[in-house]
Design an enzyme around this catalytic site. Structure first.
Site, PDB file in Angstrom:
ATOM      1  N   PRO A  32       0.840  -6.922  -1.529  1.00  0.00           N
ATOM      2  CA  PRO A  32       2.054  -5.738  -1.167  1.00  0.00           C
ATOM      3  C   PRO A  32       2.622  -5.057  -2.116  1.00  0.00           C
ATOM      4  O   PRO A  32       3.613  -5.251  -2.608  1.00  0.00           O
ATOM      5  CB  PRO A  32       2.942  -6.850  -0.333  1.00  0.00           C
ATOM      6  N   CYS A  33       2.016  -4.016  -2.655  1.00  0.00           N
ATOM      7  CA  CYS A  33       2.123  -3.161  -3.946  1.00  0.00           C
ATOM      8  C   CYS A  33       3.448  -2.353  -3.427  1.00  0.00           C
ATOM      9  O   CYS A  33       4.183  -2.320  -4.453  1.00  0.00           O
ATOM     10  CB  CYS A  33       1.172  -2.595  -4.248  1.00  0.00           C
TER      11      CYS A  33
END
Length: 146
Positions: free
Chosen positions: A94-95
């Site tokens: 989940p950048c």
């Protein structure tokens, strides 16, 4: 090369997410050694370290580019941002949960700033993370450092 399909995120129409169906997220060295991005590129050891740490950031929490490089013991905030810009595993990694050290929204898909990162802010807001109108984290209680 494994098949890659587009999987629509819950923000369909705003952000396409690419999931590699046959790999999802390689955790063993053998699979990592043979993994290639959809562009055919290898993922570096530094990128794997960034993705491994970022993958642990909980829903509804954020960390900073600086905290990522501190946690993995290498790199700089800018190199972490570069690795996340190339993230082939979104949303598994989940950048969007990584922000700048001054608690500014930071970058998203290589763009920087609140006006250019509206999808990132929207994604985080749906997770319960709030930002001010000028793109700064509204409360520090959601910071996660691992």
């Amino acid at each position: 090369m494994p098949a890659v399909r587009e999987k629509r995120h819950h923000l369909s129409g705003i952000l396409p997410t690419f999931i590699d169906e046959s790999h999802d997220y390689p955790t063993d060295q053998a699979r990592r050694a043979t993994f290639r991005t959809k562009e055919g590129k290898k993922v570096t050891a530094f990128q794997w370290a960034v993705y491994d740490f970022t993958r642990k950031v909980p829903h509804g929490r954020v960390t900073t580019y600086k905290d990522v490089c501190t946690a993995i013991g290498q790199g700089s905030p800018r190199s972490v941002g570069s690795a996340l810009r190339k993230n082939p595993f979104a949303p598994i990694v989940p950048c969007h949960r990584v922000i700048a050290s001054n608690y500014y929204v930071g970058g998203f898909f290589g763009e920087w700033g609140a006006s250019r990162c509206s999808a990132k802010i929207h994604m985080l807001t749906t997770e319960g993370v709030e930002f001010t109108t000028d793109g700064y984290l509204a409360t520090k209680s959601v910071i996660w450092r691992g």
